[in-house]
Design a protein around this motif. Structure first.
Motif, PDB file in Angstrom:
ATOM      1  N   THR A 530       0.840  -1.193   0.000  1.00 25.72           N
ATOM      2  CA  THR A 530       0.000   0.000   0.000  1.00 25.72           C
ATOM      3  C   THR A 530       0.879   1.248   0.000  1.00 25.72           C
ATOM      4  OG1 THR A 530      -1.693  -1.173   1.238  1.00 25.72           O
ATOM      5  CG2 THR A 530      -1.825   1.224   1.223  1.00 25.72           C
ATOM      6  N   GLN A 531       0.505   2.188  -0.830  1.00 29.61           N
ATOM      7  CA  GLN A 531       1.261   3.444  -0.898  1.00 29.61           C
ATOM      8  C   GLN A 531       0.707   4.421   0.135  1.00 29.61           C
ATOM      9  OE1 GLN A 531       3.955   3.700  -2.876  1.00 29.61           O
ATOM     10  NE2 GLN A 531       3.526   1.584  -3.476  1.00 29.61           N
ATOM     11  N   GLY A 532       1.361   4.518   1.283  1.00 33.46           N
ATOM     12  CA  GLY A 532       0.929   5.477   2.315  1.00 33.46           C
ATOM     13  C   GLY A 532      -0.123   4.876   3.234  1.00 33.46           C
ATOM     14  N   THR A 533      -0.378   5.560   4.330  1.00 35.31           N
ATOM     15  CA  THR A 533      -1.366   5.110   5.310  1.00 35.31           C
ATOM     16  C   THR A 533      -2.771   5.241   4.754  1.00 35.31           C
ATOM     17  OG1 THR A 533       0.087   5.815   7.102  1.00 35.31           O
ATOM     18  CG2 THR A 533      -2.239   5.466   7.648  1.00 35.31           C
ATOM     19  N   LEU A 534      -3.621   4.210   4.980  1.00 30.93           N
ATOM     20  CA  LEU A 534      -4.980   4.240   4.469  1.00 30.93           C
ATOM     21  C   LEU A 534      -5.851   5.139   5.333  1.00 30.93           C
ATOM     22  CD1 LEU A 534      -5.582   0.452   3.697  1.00 30.93           C
ATOM     23  CD2 LEU A 534      -4.743   2.229   2.159  1.00 30.93           C
ATOM     24  N   ASP A 535      -6.864   5.733   4.712  1.00 30.02           N
ATOM     25  CA  ASP A 535      -7.829   6.480   5.514  1.00 30.02           C
ATOM     26  C   ASP A 535      -8.720   5.491   6.251  1.00 30.02           C
ATOM     27  OD1 ASP A 535      -9.858   5.570   3.770  1.00 30.02           O
ATOM     28  OD2 ASP A 535      -9.628   7.324   2.476  1.00 30.02           O
ATOM     29  N   ALA A 536      -9.591   6.019   7.112  1.00 27.90           N
ATOM     30  CA  ALA A 536     -10.384   5.145   7.985  1.00 27.90           C
ATOM     31  C   ALA A 536     -11.250   4.171   7.185  1.00 27.90           C
ATOM     32  CB  ALA A 536     -11.258   6.005   8.909  1.00 27.90           C
ATOM     33  N   GLY A 537     -11.859   4.650   6.099  1.00 23.60           N
ATOM     34  CA  GLY A 537     -12.747   3.793   5.317  1.00 23.60           C
ATOM     35  C   GLY A 537     -11.995   2.670   4.628  1.00 23.60           C
ATOM     36  N   ALA A 538     -10.852   3.003   4.010  1.00 25.35           N
ATOM     37  CA  ALA A 538     -10.058   1.989   3.322  1.00 25.35           C
ATOM     38  C   ALA A 538      -9.464   0.997   4.314  1.00 25.35           C
ATOM     39  CB  ALA A 538      -8.952   2.667   2.518  1.00 25.35           C
ATOM     40  N   GLU A 540     -10.805   0.119   7.179  1.00 29.85           N
ATOM     41  CA  GLU A 540     -11.903  -0.757   7.594  1.00 29.85           C
ATOM     42  C   GLU A 540     -12.180  -1.822   6.536  1.00 29.85           C
ATOM     43  OE1 GLU A 540     -16.721  -0.489   8.464  1.00 29.85           O
ATOM     44  OE2 GLU A 540     -15.492   1.319   8.566  1.00 29.85           O
ATOM     45  N   SER A 541     -12.167  -1.421   5.258  1.00 28.61           N
ATOM     46  CA  SER A 541     -12.424  -2.363   4.174  1.00 28.61           C
ATOM     47  C   SER A 541     -11.365  -3.462   4.127  1.00 28.61           C
ATOM     48  CB  SER A 541     -12.471  -1.611   2.838  1.00 28.61           C
ATOM     49  OG  SER A 541     -12.614  -2.503   1.759  1.00 28.61           O
ATOM     50  N   THR A 542     -10.097  -3.080   4.343  1.00 20.52           N
ATOM     51  CA  THR A 542      -9.009  -4.055   4.329  1.00 20.52           C
ATOM     52  C   THR A 542      -9.162  -5.059   5.466  1.00 20.52           C
ATOM     53  OG1 THR A 542      -7.515  -2.429   3.339  1.00 20.52           O
ATOM     54  CG2 THR A 542      -6.508  -4.327   4.424  1.00 20.52           C
ATOM     55  N   VAL A 543      -9.487  -4.567   6.659  1.00 20.94           N
ATOM     56  CA  VAL A 543      -9.651  -5.455   7.818  1.00 20.94           C
ATOM     57  C   VAL A 543     -10.827  -6.404   7.582  1.00 20.94           C
ATOM     58  CG1 VAL A 543     -10.169  -5.555  10.274  1.00 20.94           C
ATOM     59  CG2 VAL A 543      -8.584  -3.825   9.404  1.00 20.94           C
ATOM     60  N   ARG A 544     -11.914  -5.902   6.975  1.00 17.67           N
ATOM     61  CA  ARG A 544     -13.067  -6.759   6.663  1.00 17.67           C
ATOM     62  C   ARG A 544     -12.676  -7.893   5.709  1.00 17.67           C
ATOM     63  NH1 ARG A 544     -18.270  -5.162   7.804  1.00 17.67           N
ATOM     64  NH2 ARG A 544     -18.539  -3.055   8.643  1.00 17.67           N
ATOM     65  N   GLU A 545     -11.850  -7.552   4.743  1.00 15.42           N
ATOM     66  CA  GLU A 545     -11.428  -8.566   3.775  1.00 15.42           C
ATOM     67  C   GLU A 545     -10.669  -9.691   4.456  1.00 15.42           C
ATOM     68  OE1 GLU A 545      -8.962  -8.894  -0.451  1.00 15.42           O
ATOM     69  OE2 GLU A 545      -9.453  -6.933   0.396  1.00 15.42           O
ATOM     70  N   PHE A 546      -9.781  -9.341   5.378  1.00 11.27           N
ATOM     71  CA  PHE A 546      -9.043 -10.381   6.092  1.00 11.27           C
ATOM     72  C   PHE A 546      -9.953 -11.137   7.059  1.00 11.27           C
ATOM     73  CE2 PHE A 546      -5.322  -7.995   4.621  1.00 11.27           C
ATOM     74  CZ  PHE A 546      -4.530  -9.052   4.194  1.00 11.27           C
ATOM     75  N   ALA A 547     -10.981 -10.479   7.551  1.00 12.01           N
ATOM     76  CA  ALA A 547     -11.940 -11.179   8.402  1.00 12.01           C
ATOM     77  C   ALA A 547     -12.662 -12.268   7.609  1.00 12.01           C
ATOM     78  CB  ALA A 547     -12.955 -10.181   8.979  1.00 12.01           C
ATOM     79  N   ASP A 548     -13.017 -11.949   6.360  1.00 10.40           N
ATOM     80  CA  ASP A 548     -13.653 -12.957   5.503  1.00 10.40           C
ATOM     81  C   ASP A 548     -12.707 -14.126   5.242  1.00 10.40           C
ATOM     82  OD1 ASP A 548     -15.907 -11.392   5.371  1.00 10.40           O
ATOM     83  OD2 ASP A 548     -15.360 -10.446   3.456  1.00 10.40           O
ATOM     84  N   LEU A 549     -11.433 -13.802   5.021  1.00 10.13           N
ATOM     85  CA  LEU A 549     -10.448 -14.862   4.803  1.00 10.13           C
ATOM     86  C   LEU A 549     -10.308 -15.731   6.050  1.00 10.13           C
ATOM     87  CD1 LEU A 549      -7.400 -13.378   2.866  1.00 10.13           C
ATOM     88  CD2 LEU A 549      -8.682 -15.430   2.301  1.00 10.13           C
ATOM     89  N   ALA A 550     -10.331 -15.098   7.214  1.00 10.60           N
ATOM     90  CA  ALA A 550     -10.181 -15.843   8.471  1.00 10.60           C
ATOM     91  C   ALA A 550     -11.332 -16.820   8.661  1.00 10.60           C
ATOM     92  CB  ALA A 550     -10.104 -14.872   9.644  1.00 10.60           C
ATOM     93  N   ARG A 551     -12.522 -16.458   8.178  1.00  6.26           N
ATOM     94  CA  ARG A 551     -13.690 -17.331   8.343  1.00  6.26           C
ATOM     95  C   ARG A 551     -13.718 -18.451   7.307  1.00  6.26           C
ATOM     96  NH1 ARG A 551     -16.319 -12.367   9.541  1.00  6.26           N
ATOM     97  NH2 ARG A 551     -16.938 -12.141   7.355  1.00  6.26           N
ATOM     98  N   GLY A 552     -13.239 -18.154   6.090  1.00  6.09           N
ATOM     99  CA  GLY A 552     -13.365 -19.163   5.036  1.00  6.09           C
ATOM    100  C   GLY A 552     -12.132 -19.307   4.187  1.00  6.09           C
TER     101      GLY A 552
END
Length: 678
Positions: A530-538, A540-552
């Motif tokens: 990632t180029q630079g620190t993500l804003d709050a929305g991005a 959150e989206s990244t963490v959600r994606e890894f949460a989906d991976l963690a479940r399945g």
């Protein structure tokens, strides 16, 4: 196969596909060339339809490439393959080879790829392939000098459907048939009731004509070969140069093509050429013959002394006679000679045979006239005779040639298809040789111990470097590992190597390494740096994606490049540690590149594997790196190496001859800094 169940195929497209001779076969084989012959389907769309059909056939859910970076890697390796093709077909055909988690699909392509790797590319073959293209269907064919005739309305409708290339006429009797014969070179009567009738012109009684349309309209099969003549000749050359076995008689096909012009007419027949030239040159030859006669007669008149007695002149005037009578009386022999000269010129210029010459002679009358003029009615009759003879000759030759080529059509299709498929195979073979590839081994199928992937002597095809300039990499991962290493040490290149090897392996293709063993993955998640620190929305989206991976994520390959850049370093280490724990519990395979490997390992609640790409030192200010990750080793950072270098230099003897090193700072300062890295 239910065509409308193929992704992206609706009712209209399914209807177009059903127009193919063998739609299911073409779809299962990924035959882009055949699919693209369906009405309204381009070659690019044909590739997408074929890919969808293959997925349906293997019950492939799709989505193997789960992230943008994973898809980029696929497009990059596919581009490398496509750049080694010669034909557009081969490039599109390679689009149907995609990474799949399905064993059956991988094995299908592997069988094809193993055969391809045995191919030897040759410049002569590649040159011959430049002329090969998928075969095309000729456009609508209309034959205007021939017609069908019948007395029956139902027969009329059937004839129009079966042989749309010809006009179909309804006649009431023999007289109607005779009238048609005056307007067409050939009339084919469909009713047996006309058998035995005698009609001037070429009238054929063929009650069985609708059962053998190619005999009635040989232009139909010939149009196919004429339209594709150059493609077929190129395919013949490919087979001969590459030593491929052919499904047809190459010499017979080549001979047939040599007798066919691009417009579908028969070539190489002297009599047909003579008749064609005669028809084309008739008007010009008649005009020239007329001029020859008049020039001859003018010269004769200039040289002739004509004496007319007064009584004779008076008699001619009283009878109203003109120059024609004068010519008849005084210049009969000269006129006859002029006309004979015209006749001979017309006959010789058109190379007429005896029967045609008899008609041509009548074009110039024996009755004296000045100027000499041709009889347009006779010229028209001669044109009709020559045209009819030409069409009869052409028709017979077409029927003979069509009969010779009739059995070659399917073989010709296979000939071109084999040449095009050879281009696909050669592209894979060239890729395999240029990147020193091998076929991978899937551990689930060999009964080996569980493993994520094991690469020996791998070289990333995505590096913009000559192969010999790329250091081979060995790397094996089971479970989830952290990859540490110095800046510019090759961590990202290692991820690219792993991604490209896994993608190519799941495409069923050879991989750029000496040996590769891996499990079959369900999907690949590759997260680029990632180029630079993500804003709050991005974030959150990244963490959600890894949460989906963690479940399945069981069966997933997860490649992540410096995820810590998404937020503050302290928080990043905690988040990455939690992600690693979840993925490890779920049975995924993953490699996380991070400069926080030590911190993450301390925060994780299990023994995280940390591998390291080790820099062995600095040489002239440049890193010297062992590109293969060292297992269970936290690699030193670039700053640590630089401090170590400064400490070593500080311990060197002074250059001024004394015992005190010639340095502004002593070794104690650098040693203290080095202790901070422990």
């Amino acid at each position: 196969m239910d065509l409308e169940s193929i992704p992206g195929v609706g009712e209209k497209t399914a209807r177009a596909l059903r127009a193919l001779d063998e739609p299911e076969r073409a779809l299962r084989r990924g035959d882009v060339a055949a699919i693209a012959t369906a009405p309204g389907i381009s070659q690019g769309r044909a590739a997408r339809i074929a890919r969808g059909a293959i997925r349906l056939e293997h019950n492939d859910p799709g989505g193997f490439l789960a992230t943008d970076r994973a898809r980029e890697v696929y497009r990059d390796v596919l581009s490398l393959l496509k750049s080694r093709t010669v034909t557009d077909y081969a490039a599109q055909r390679l689009e149907t080879i995609y990474p799949s988690p399905r064993r059956s699909r991988i094995e299908d392509v592997q069988a094809f790829a193993r055969g391809a790797l045995e191919r030897e590319s040759d410049e002569a073959v590649l040159t011959a392939l430049e002329g090969v293209e998928p075969l095309e269907q000729p456009g609508d064919i209309r034959v205007r000098e021939r017609c069908l005739a019948t007395t029956d309305a139902e027969r009329y409708s059937e004839a129009r459907d079966v042989i749309p290339e010809l006009s179909v006429e309804i006649v009431e009797d023999t007289q109607g048939l005779a009238e048609l014969a005056r307007g067409y070179s050939t009339v084919i009567a469909l009713d047996e009731s006309f058998a035995g009738v005698t009609i001037e012109g070429d009238v054929q009684v063929r009650p069985d004509a609708l059962e053998a349309p190619a005999e009635v309209v040989p232009e139909r099969p010939l149009a196919f070969f004429a339209r594709n003549r150059d493609r077929l000749q190129a395919a013949i050359e490919v087979h001969r140069t590459a030593g491929l076995a052919a499904d047809c008689d190459l010499e017979a096909l080549e001979d047939g093509l040599s007798r066919l012009d691009e417009d579908g007419t028969v070539a190489g027949d002297d009599e047909l050429d003579r008749l064609t030239t005669a028809v084309d040159d008739l008007d010009a030859a008649a005009s020239t013959a007329e001029s020859v006669a008049n020039d001859h007669l003018r010269e004769a008149i200039r040289e002739e002394d004509v004496t007319i007695e007064g009584s004779d002149l008076l008699s001619l005037v009283e009878r109203g006679a003109g120059v024609d009578s004068l010519l008849s009386r005084e210049l009969a022999d000269e006129y006859a000679a002029a006309v004979e000269t015209a006749r001979e010129h017309l006959t010789d210029a058109l190379d007429l045979d005896q029967g045609e010459a008899e008609i041509a002679r009548r074009a110039f009358s024996d009755e004296p006239t000045f100027p000499v003029e041709r009889d347009e009615g006779v010229v028209s009759r001669l044109r009709e005779e020559l045209t009819a003879a030409k069409e009869r000759r052409a028709g017979r030759l077409k029927r003979e040639l069509a009969a010779d080529l009739a059995d070659q059509r399917e073989g010709a299709r296979k000939l071109v298809r084999a040449a095009l498929e050879l281009d696909v195979e050669l592209a894979i073979a060239r890729f395999g040789r240029e990147f020193e590839c091998t076929m991978p081994e899937f551990t689930a199928e060999t009964g080996d111990e569980p493993i994520g992937f094991a690469i020996e002597g791998g070289r990333s095809p995505l590096l913009d470097e000559p192969l010999e300039a790329i250091d081979p990499v060995d790397y094996e991962v089971t479970g989830v590992a952290l990859l540490s290493g110095v800046n510019s040490g090759g961590k990202t290149s290692t991820l690219d190597l792993v991604a490209s090897v896994v993608v190519l392996a799941h495409m069923g293709l050879p991989v750029p390494a000496e040996r590769v063993r891996l499990r079959r993955f369900d999907d690949v998640h590759y997260h680029a740096k990632t180029q630079g620190t993500l804003d709050a929305g991005a974030f959150e989206s990244t963490v959600r994606e890894f949460a989906d991976l963690a479940r399945g994520g069981e069966g997933s390959l997860v490649l992540v490049d410096e995820l810590e850049s998404i937020t503050e370093p302290g928080a990043s280490a905690k988040i990455i540690a939690g992600i690693l724990e979840a993925l490890s519990d779920n049975g995924a395979t993953g490699v996380f590149v991070s400069h926080l490997a030590g911190e993450i390992r301390e925060m994780a609640d299990y023994d995280v594997t940390v591998d390291g790409i080790e820099a062995v030192g600095l040489v002239d200010g440049a890193l010297e790196v062992n590109r293969s990750p060292v297992k269970d080793h936290l690699a030193r950072s670039t700053p640590e190496l630089i401090v170590e270098k400064l400490a070593d230099e500080a311990r060197e003897p002074a250059t001024n001859g004394g015992d005190v090193p010639d340095r502004e700072a002593g070794p104690d300062f650098y040693d203290r800094l080095l202790e901070k890295f422990d």
